[in-house]
Design a protein around this motif. Structure first.
Motif, mmCIF file in Angstrom:
data_model
loop_
_atom_site.group_PDB
_atom_site.id
_atom_site.type_symbol
_atom_site.label_atom_id
_atom_site.label_comp_id
_atom_site.label_asym_id
_atom_site.label_seq_id
_atom_site.Cartn_x
_atom_site.Cartn_y
_atom_site.Cartn_z
ATOM 1 N N LEU A 149 33.741 34.701 45.569
ATOM 2 C CA LEU A 149 34.081 36.122 45.678
ATOM 3 C C LEU A 149 33.749 36.645 47.073
ATOM 4 N N THR A 150 34.534 37.598 47.543
ATOM 5 C CA THR A 150 34.242 38.268 48.811
ATOM 6 C C THR A 150 33.989 39.747 48.551
ATOM 7 N N ASN A 151 33.253 40.370 49.441
ATOM 8 C CA ASN A 151 32.826 41.756 49.240
ATOM 9 C C ASN A 151 33.900 42.737 49.702
ATOM 10 N N GLU A 152 34.180 43.745 48.885
ATOM 11 C CA GLU A 152 35.212 44.732 49.210
ATOM 12 C C GLU A 152 34.701 46.156 49.019
ATOM 13 N N ARG A 153 35.639 47.085 48.891
ATOM 14 C CA ARG A 153 35.301 48.509 48.857
ATOM 15 C C ARG A 153 34.254 48.830 47.772
ATOM 16 N N VAL A 223 47.391 36.384 42.856
ATOM 17 C CA VAL A 223 46.596 37.141 41.885
ATOM 18 C C VAL A 223 45.213 37.333 42.469
ATOM 19 N N LYS A 224 44.638 38.465 42.152
ATOM 20 C CA LYS A 224 43.294 38.746 42.647
ATOM 21 C C LYS A 224 42.493 39.378 41.512
ATOM 22 N N PHE A 225 41.345 38.794 41.230
ATOM 23 C CA PHE A 225 40.459 39.288 40.177
ATOM 24 C C PHE A 225 39.332 40.063 40.844
ATOM 25 N N VAL A 271 42.693 43.496 37.782
ATOM 26 C CA VAL A 271 43.416 42.276 38.155
ATOM 27 C C VAL A 271 44.696 42.693 38.877
ATOM 28 N N ASP A 272 44.800 42.309 40.142
ATOM 29 C CA ASP A 272 45.982 42.633 40.956
ATOM 30 C C ASP A 272 46.950 41.462 40.948
ATOM 31 N N VAL A 273 48.232 41.768 40.938
ATOM 32 C CA VAL A 273 49.240 40.712 41.070
ATOM 33 C C VAL A 273 50.225 41.115 42.167
ATOM 34 N N TYR A 286 54.184 44.624 43.835
ATOM 35 C CA TYR A 286 52.752 44.633 43.578
ATOM 36 C C TYR A 286 52.510 45.314 42.235
ATOM 37 N N GLY A 287 51.506 44.833 41.510
ATOM 38 C CA GLY A 287 51.190 45.457 40.226
ATOM 39 C C GLY A 287 49.718 45.307 39.936
ATOM 40 N N THR A 288 49.214 46.096 39.002
ATOM 41 C CA THR A 288 47.791 45.959 38.703
ATOM 42 C C THR A 288 47.475 46.212 37.241
ATOM 43 N N SER A 359 47.702 53.379 48.790
ATOM 44 C CA SER A 359 48.499 52.731 47.754
ATOM 45 C C SER A 359 48.572 51.265 48.125
ATOM 46 N N CYS A 360 48.848 50.425 47.122
ATOM 47 C CA CYS A 360 48.816 48.967 47.347
ATOM 48 C C CYS A 360 49.594 48.596 48.605
ATOM 49 N N LEU A 361 50.894 48.887 48.598
ATOM 50 C CA LEU A 361 51.748 48.371 49.671
ATOM 51 C C LEU A 361 51.557 49.107 50.988
ATOM 52 N N SER A 362 51.136 50.372 50.966
ATOM 53 C CA SER A 362 50.890 51.081 52.227
ATOM 54 C C SER A 362 49.756 50.401 52.972
ATOM 55 N N CYS A 363 48.729 50.011 52.234
ATOM 56 C CA CYS A 363 47.609 49.310 52.860
ATOM 57 C C CYS A 363 48.055 47.909 53.277
ATOM 58 N N HIS A 364 48.711 47.197 52.373
ATOM 59 C CA HIS A 364 49.088 45.805 52.657
ATOM 60 C C HIS A 364 50.135 45.673 53.763
ATOM 61 N N ALA A 365 50.923 46.745 53.991
ATOM 62 C CA ALA A 365 51.929 46.699 55.057
ATOM 63 C C ALA A 365 51.273 46.586 56.425
ATOM 64 N N SER A 426 50.002 39.882 53.657
ATOM 65 C CA SER A 426 48.785 39.193 53.207
ATOM 66 C C SER A 426 47.580 39.591 54.051
ATOM 67 N N LEU A 427 46.710 40.400 53.463
ATOM 68 C CA LEU A 427 45.508 40.828 54.187
ATOM 69 C C LEU A 427 44.464 39.722 54.226
ATOM 70 N N GLN A 428 44.573 38.763 53.320
ATOM 71 C CA GLN A 428 43.672 37.609 53.407
ATOM 72 C C GLN A 428 44.079 36.735 54.596
ATOM 73 N N MET A 429 45.380 36.609 54.851
ATOM 74 C CA MET A 429 45.828 35.879 56.039
ATOM 75 C C MET A 429 45.341 36.593 57.304
HETATM 76 C C1 HEC Z 1 43.074 50.345 51.275
HETATM 77 C C2 HEC Z 1 43.552 49.013 51.324
HETATM 78 C C3 HEC Z 1 44.010 48.282 50.071
HETATM 79 C C4 HEC Z 1 44.646 48.784 48.967
HETATM 80 C C5 HEC Z 1 44.973 50.203 48.644
HETATM 81 C C6 HEC Z 1 44.956 47.648 48.145
HETATM 82 N N1 HEC Z 1 44.524 46.492 48.717
HETATM 83 FE FE1 HEC Z 1 44.898 44.597 48.083
HETATM 84 N N2 HEC Z 1 43.714 43.873 49.552
HETATM 85 C C7 HEC Z 1 43.144 44.622 50.563
HETATM 86 C C8 HEC Z 1 42.398 43.741 51.442
HETATM 87 C C9 HEC Z 1 41.581 44.165 52.676
HETATM 88 C C10 HEC Z 1 42.566 42.437 50.949
HETATM 89 C C11 HEC Z 1 41.992 41.136 51.549
HETATM 90 C C12 HEC Z 1 40.560 40.973 51.200
HETATM 91 C C13 HEC Z 1 40.296 40.112 50.015
HETATM 92 O O1 HEC Z 1 41.165 39.788 49.205
HETATM 93 O O2 HEC Z 1 39.142 39.746 49.852
HETATM 94 C C14 HEC Z 1 43.404 42.549 49.766
HETATM 95 C C15 HEC Z 1 43.838 41.471 49.007
HETATM 96 C C16 HEC Z 1 44.763 41.550 47.991
HETATM 97 C C17 HEC Z 1 45.410 40.429 47.362
HETATM 98 C C18 HEC Z 1 45.176 38.966 47.733
HETATM 99 C C19 HEC Z 1 46.263 38.504 48.682
HETATM 100 C C20 HEC Z 1 46.402 39.283 49.947
HETATM 101 O O3 HEC Z 1 47.448 39.921 50.119
HETATM 102 O O4 HEC Z 1 45.489 39.332 50.790
HETATM 103 C C21 HEC Z 1 46.264 40.931 46.417
HETATM 104 C C22 HEC Z 1 47.186 40.145 45.503
HETATM 105 C C23 HEC Z 1 46.139 42.368 46.448
HETATM 106 N N3 HEC Z 1 45.227 42.714 47.415
HETATM 107 C C24 HEC Z 1 46.852 43.221 45.625
HETATM 108 C C25 HEC Z 1 46.706 44.610 45.660
HETATM 109 C C26 HEC Z 1 47.306 45.499 44.693
HETATM 110 C C27 HEC Z 1 48.191 45.068 43.541
HETATM 111 C C28 HEC Z 1 46.923 46.762 45.042
HETATM 112 C C29 HEC Z 1 47.225 48.060 44.344
HETATM 113 C C30 HEC Z 1 46.972 48.117 42.928
HETATM 114 C C31 HEC Z 1 46.108 46.645 46.236
HETATM 115 N N4 HEC Z 1 45.993 45.329 46.581
HETATM 116 C C32 HEC Z 1 45.595 47.734 46.930
HETATM 117 C C33 HEC Z 1 43.273 45.963 50.764
HETATM 118 C C34 HEC Z 1 43.918 46.830 49.891
#
Ligand code: HEC
Length: 450
Positions: A149-153, A223-225, A271-273, A286-288, A359-365, A426-429
């Motif tokens: 596991l890695t540390n997040e928000r 998928v992310k747990f 659980v994120d997908v 993206y879904g959760t 939102s998921c994709l705004s951040c991931h973009a 991919s924010l992990q990339m």
């Molecule tokens: C404010 C920013 C932010 C939001 C909002 C966010 N994420 Fe992420 N997410 C991250 C970050 C940073 C990582 C990489 C860090 C990690 O996985 O440990 C990540 C990782 C992930 C991953 C693993 C693969 C990857 O892209 O890195 C998935 C899948 C994912 N998020 C799905 C979602 C979904 C679905 C939502 C909405 C329900 C969401 N995220 C909302 C910041 C965000």
């Protein structure tokens, strides 16, 4: 003749050994930040990094059933009539789409997602799930040894109960620890993107430079747990949620000591997908799911779908002024959940422990990086994914950029971050490329002296 063969054999052996040593030595492939103590008897995370070297078989109707569901017929986001607003309660297709992804994810996993077995990477005798390299390099936030596991928000009780619910005094809050996995089709791209030393391999196609193998191909499933230090005593609907051990930050009387770790419990909360779907305006959906105990017999039955998102809704506030704003239609939300659930900015999708102004994709973009950037700074050298003053609150250029629908290989909207590698959401990339840059430049790491 014999002599030549022996020489060849020796050469092959020598090559195999040197490449093995190089592979084993790069911190890219470390399992975790810390090794388990010698007397550790619990589960131990192993990085799944034997990425496929050939593109795996393409999706079929059976393996990727979501791709047969006509998710976008009304709502791709180009039709501004109110009839194009997706409605979770009226159309079963939204639930069917996310359910078919979860069905794929739960294949081969335990019913209770117990701590001992954790997440199983082999399904039907084949490796289904793979991890991203370099995520055990950052000492403060990097992978812990029990489950990777890695540390997040950090979340607060208001994330689980809403404003006006029980308060944790907004004190130290609850840490989030999470692990993400890519299926074989996604892992093919990861494998192309790094050499055996974990160095990113770049490739320029049509003038666009990215890591080799980008973008992720259709059939990719991620998928992310997400686990939290919150307990079912703090949040009653987490009753029965999987309790995992994690070597996470030591709790102090009012905060966390981010450079010291110790084994403590965490519970599954979200659980994120994410899947590549070429029909989507972002190429992704993206879904959760939220863990909310509703008396289901398995853990999976207690995961309630929260919604889906396929675009950033650029015609909805704050990407346009309030007076021009239309109802979001590139997210669809399940509003029938009985417990409190916060969504994202203006009815875009975000998950239970995510920032509700995002939102998921705004951040991931914002998944962009520079291979040489040893000091990545959000809003300066890379996009401000975690937000800025006024996020979601006012019509501003920053919000316009943050809430634009884009897809690979477009640059980050607004033109402020040219020439970065586009890592296809991919924010992990992004983390991997950044950690490699810091390693290659021999930069000191946080918590180095502990
Ligand atoms: C404010 C920013 C932010 C939001 C909002 C966010 N994420 Fe992420 N997410 C991250 C970050 C940073 C990582 C990489 C860090 C990690 O996985 O440990 C990540 C990782 C992930 C991953 C693993 C693969 C990857 O892209 O890195 C998935 C899948 C994912 N998020 C799905 C979602 C979904 C679905 C939502 C909405 C329900 C969401 N995220 C909302 C910041 C965000």
């Amino acid at each position: 003749m014999i002599q030549i063969n022996i020489n060849r054999l020796l050469l092959t052996l020598w090559l195999a050994t040197t490449s093995f040593i190089a592979f084993a030595e790069s911190p890219a492939w470390n399992n975790a930040v810390n090794k388990p103590p010698t007397n550790w008897q619990g589960p131990t995370f192993k990085l799944s990094d034997q990425y496929p070297t050939e593109m795996p078989a393409a999706c079929t109707d059976v393996t990727c059933p979501w791709l047969n569901i006509d998710l976008f017929s009304e709502s791709k986001g180009v039709d501004f009539s109110d009839s194009s607003i997706p409605d979770w309660s009226k159309e079963p297709k939204y639930k069917d789409y996310i359910t078919s992804i979860l069905d794929y994810i739960k294949q081969g996993q335990t019913r209770d997602l117990n701590n001992d077995q954790g997440l199983i990477v082999d399904v039907d005798g084949q490796t289904r799930w793979f991890h991203i390299p370099w995520m055990a390099y950052a000492k403060e936030t990097g992978r812990e040894f029990v489950h990777g596991l890695t540390n997040e928000r950090t979340a607060h009780l208001s994330d689980f109960y809403g404003v006006g619910g029980p308060s944790d005094g907004e004190g130290r809050g609850f840490e989030t620890w999470a692990v993400g996995m890519y299926n074989d089709i996604g892992a093919y791209t990861i494998g192309q993107s790094f050499d055996k030393n974990g160095q990113p391999i770049l490739e320029t196609v049509n003038g666009i430079t990215s890591t080799k193998g980008m973008p992720f191909k259709e059939g990719t499933v991620v998928v992310k747990f997400l686990f939290s230090s919150v307990t079912p005593t703090d949040v009653e609907y987490l009753k029965g949620s999987p309790k995992w051990q994690a070597n996470r930050h030591k709790e102090t009387s009012d905060n966390y000591d981010k450079c010291s770790r110790t084994i403590q419990d965490v519970h599954l909360v979200q659980v994120d997908v994410a899947v590549v779907d070429s029909r989507s305006p972002t190429r992704w959906v993206y879904g959760t799911y939220a863990y909310i105990n509703n008396g289901g017999t398995t853990v999976w039955d207690n995961l309630q779908p929260v919604g889906l998102q396929w675009g950033m809704d650029p015609w909805t506030f704050p990407a346009v002024p309030k007076s021009e704003s239309i109802t979001a239609r590139q997210s669809v939300l399940n509003k029938s959940i009985e417990k409190y659930e916060h969504f994202g900015c203006e009815d875009r999708l975000a998950g239970p422990v995510d920032n509700k102004l995002s939102s998921c994709l705004s951040c991931h973009a914002g998944a962009f990086a520079n291979v040489d950037d040893t000091n990545p700074q959000m809003g300066v050298t890379i996009p401000p994914i975690f937000g800025f003053d006024g996020l979601c609150n006012q019509y501003s250029q920053e919000n316009v950029n943050y809430f634009q629908t884009t897809q690979f290989p477009q640059a980050y909207s607004g033109g402020n971050y040219p020439n970065l590698l586009n890592l296809d959401t991919s924010l992990q990339m992004q983390i991997a490329v950044q950690q490699h840059a810091m390693f290659a430049a021999n930069m000191p790491r946080e918590c180095e002296d502990k």
